[in-house]
Write an enzyme that holds these catalytic residues in place. Structure first.
Site, PDB file in Angstrom:
ATOM      1  CD  GLU A  91      -2.867  -1.287   3.022  1.00 45.87           C
ATOM      2  OE1 GLU A  91      -3.564  -1.945   2.568  1.00 45.87           O
ATOM      3  OE2 GLU A  91      -2.243  -0.625   3.403  1.00 45.87           O
ATOM      4  CB  CYS A 104       2.626   7.599   3.441  1.00 44.43           C
ATOM      5  SG  CYS A 104       3.409   6.609   5.157  1.00 44.43           S
ATOM      6  CB  CYS A 111       6.710  -5.577   8.756  1.00 43.34           C
ATOM      7  SG  CYS A 111       7.947  -5.366   9.931  1.00 43.34           S
ATOM      8  CB  CYS A 115       4.925  -3.411  16.427  1.00 46.55           C
ATOM      9  SG  CYS A 115       7.107  -2.925  15.818  1.00 46.55           S
ATOM     10  CB  CYS A 118       2.361  -2.685  13.112  1.00 44.98           C
ATOM     11  SG  CYS A 118       2.191  -1.822  12.066  1.00 44.98           S
ATOM     12  CB  CYS A 333      -3.370  -0.163   6.470  1.00 42.70           C
ATOM     13  SG  CYS A 333      -2.505   1.146   5.393  1.00 42.70           S
TER      14      CYS A 333
HETATM   15  N1  SAH Z   1       9.169  -0.107  10.132  1.00 45.11           N
HETATM   16  C1  SAH Z   1       8.644   1.252  10.662  1.00 45.11           C
HETATM   17  C2  SAH Z   1       8.132   2.111   9.315  1.00 45.11           C
HETATM   18  C3  SAH Z   1       6.738   1.535   8.936  1.00 45.11           C
HETATM   19  S1  SAH Z   1       5.436   1.644   9.960  1.00 45.11           S
HETATM   20  C4  SAH Z   1       8.093   1.993  11.789  1.00 45.11           C
HETATM   21  O1  SAH Z   1       8.067   0.409  12.676  1.00 45.11           O
HETATM   22  O2  SAH Z   1       9.189   3.129  12.008  1.00 45.11           O
HETATM   23  C5  SAH Z   1       5.075   3.779  10.242  1.00 45.11           C
HETATM   24  C6  SAH Z   1       4.803   4.005  11.745  1.00 45.11           C
HETATM   25  O3  SAH Z   1       3.167   3.668  11.970  1.00 45.11           O
HETATM   26  C7  SAH Z   1       5.774   3.725  12.878  1.00 45.11           C
HETATM   27  O4  SAH Z   1       5.984   4.883  13.762  1.00 45.11           O
HETATM   28  C8  SAH Z   1       4.915   2.270  13.721  1.00 45.11           C
HETATM   29  O5  SAH Z   1       5.097   2.184  14.307  1.00 45.11           O
HETATM   30  C9  SAH Z   1       3.320   2.756  13.654  1.00 45.11           C
HETATM   31  N2  SAH Z   1       2.614   2.714  13.611  1.00 45.11           N
HETATM   32  C10 SAH Z   1       1.877   0.919  13.612  1.00 45.11           C
HETATM   33  N3  SAH Z   1       0.857   0.239  13.841  1.00 45.11           N
HETATM   34  C11 SAH Z   1       0.405   1.714  14.071  1.00 45.11           C
HETATM   35  C12 SAH Z   1      -1.255   1.805  15.203  1.00 45.11           C
HETATM   36  N4  SAH Z   1      -1.512   0.708  15.578  1.00 45.11           N
HETATM   37  N5  SAH Z   1      -1.167   2.475  15.156  1.00 45.11           N
HETATM   38  C13 SAH Z   1      -0.520   3.805  15.575  1.00 45.11           C
HETATM   39  N6  SAH Z   1       0.756   3.983  14.805  1.00 45.11           N
HETATM   40  C14 SAH Z   1       0.855   2.903  14.207  1.00 45.11           C
HETATM   41 FE1  SF4 Z   2       6.962  -3.509  11.291  1.00 41.03          FE
HETATM   42 FE2  SF4 Z   2       4.311  -1.893  11.613  1.00 41.03          FE
HETATM   43 FE3  SF4 Z   2       6.931  -2.230  13.807  1.00 41.03          FE
HETATM   44 FE4  SF4 Z   2       6.781  -0.967  11.904  1.00 41.03          FE
HETATM   45  S1  SF4 Z   2       5.378  -1.336  13.563  1.00 41.03           S
HETATM   46  S2  SF4 Z   2       8.507  -2.538  12.589  1.00 41.03           S
HETATM   47  S3  SF4 Z   2       5.580  -2.008   9.992  1.00 41.03           S
HETATM   48  S4  SF4 Z   2       5.644  -4.716  12.574  1.00 41.03           S
END
Ligand code: SAH
Ligand code: SF4
Length: 353
Positions: A91, A104, A111, A115, A118, A333
């Site tokens: 996306e 973006c 991934c 986390c 996410c 997303c």
């Molecule tokens: N992997 C990288 C970049 C992609 S994620 C990273 O983790 O930084 C982009 C951002 O979205 C990150 O700061 C991540 O912590 C945040 N993110 C992921 N899921 C989220 C959620 N449900 N609510 C708010 N931020 C979220």
């Molecule tokens: Fe991967 Fe999502 Fe963690 Fe970013 S926030 S590192 S995309 S699992």
């Protein structure tokens, strides 16, 4: 597949390859110009003789992206779902703001980092994107929306520093004068904190903005939500960030997603101030996006967020509350969001009452 992805190559690399094939130098430039125009079929490269097009087809391929779905939000945000040549899906989100268009983009299909809040992390890892596939998201969105993009955020699906070489290649391509010519100062890269790669990135001396997804002021909380913290803890990460700043002279953005009763207390704000004190940095507070797959996590109230912000400010830390764009099209997303768009007002007026 033994064929080379020609779209991931720099002009100089193509020139070198062509020289090795005894092909004239200007052909490289011709082919490169077609690639920059997002032509993904050698037969459409009209000024290339058929015989050489056939050679190109034998040696190279151009991975293409197809728009599989497109959603347009009432705030103008456009979310693209792209299908890669092998069927994987990624996306990108195109956003309009005061000074132009931002996109973006994704760096991996899925991934590995897992986390817990996410959506991408939850669905596991498929594969790294090629440099060309990262670049192509920008070209296709520009063409489709008939606009010029001025800012890029590597904050879509995937962990950019886990696909280090291809991301570096992409950064060199996209900022090159012969290509899209988008300067490093208009690019942000977000990482969950791969410390070894932060050190490596600092050696590149790029002028991009590094965003670090911190989300917690201590190991106890960070261990609960980010697996990567077991490998490199908060102290390792902050040390790497300090060294990154010293080496590049660039300010770091810390992303801090606010999760109700987990990391949003005044005590957390004080702890965060302490670890960031004196650093050349900015903190972005982000409301947690819908996390319906993980019910233990809820969004912090606007009130909590403002209290948190006030504490950081009193302690001398630069801080902004970010708003999420494209809510009605699920532009987030799990993570794709316009956090760098300064829009505190929507939140203050709409939610804080
Ligand atoms: N992997 C990288 C970049 C992609 S994620 C990273 O983790 O930084 C982009 C951002 O979205 C990150 O700061 C991540 O912590 C945040 N993110 C992921 N899921 C989220 C959620 N449900 N609510 C708010 N931020 C979220
Ligand atoms: Fe991967 Fe999502 Fe963690 Fe970013 S926030 S590192 S995309 S699992």
């Amino acid at each position: 597949m033994n064929k080379k992805d020609i779209k991931s190559m720099t002009l100089q690399e193509i020139e070198k390859d062509f020289a090795d094939m005894s092909e004239r130098k200007f052909r490289a430039k011709q082919v490169y110009q077609w690639l920059v125009k997002s032509v993904n079929n050698f037969d459409d490269m009209k000024n290339i003789p058929q015989i050489f097009r056939d050679t190109l087809k034998e040696k190279y391929f151009i991975p293409h992206l197809k728009i599989k779905e497109k959603r347009i939000s009432s705030d103008g945000t456009i979310k693209y779902l792209f299908e890669l040549f092998d069927g994987e899906l990624i996306e990108s989100v195109l956003m309009k703001y005061k000074h132009g268009y931002s996109i973006c983009i994704s760096t991996q299909a899925g991934c590995k980092m897992g986390c817990v809040f996410c959506a991408t992390g939850r669905n596991g890892f498929k594969r790294n994107l090629f440099a060309s596939e990262i670049l192509n998201q920008i070209e296709i969105a520009q063409k489709d929306a008939n606009i010029k993009i001025s800012n890029i955020v590597l904050m879509g699906m995937g962990e950019p520093l886990d696909n280090y070489d291809n991301v570096i290649k992409f950064l060199k391509l996209v900022s090159s004068k012969d290509n899209l010519n988008i300067g490093m100062r208009h690019i942000s890269l977000s990482t969950c904190g791969l410390v070894d790669k932060i050190y490596k990135l600092s050696q590149e001396r790029f002028q991009l903005t590094l965003s670090v997804s911190l989300h917690a002021p201590n190991d106890e909380i960070r261990n609960k939500i980010m697996k990567i913290n077991n490998k490199w803890n908060v102290s390792d990460l902050i040390t790497a960030c300090k060294k990154y700043i010293a080496k590049t002279g660039r300010r770091i953005s810390f992303e801090y997603t606010m999760i109700k009763n987990l990391n949003d207390t005044p005590k957390c704000a004080m702890e965060l101030s302490k670890i960031l004190k004196g650093m050349l940095c900015h903190v972005n507070l982000i409301p947690l996006n819908d996390c319906s797959f993980n019910e233990q996590f809820g969004k912090s109230s606007a009130n909590r967020m403002y209290k948190f912000k006030d504490i950081l400010e009193k302690e001398g830390i630069n801080v902004t509350i970010r708003r999420t764009l494209g809510k009605d099209i699920e532009a987030a997303c799990g993570q794709l969001k316009g956090r760098y768009v300064k829009k505190e007002d929507g939140l203050r007026n709409g939610m804080r009452k």
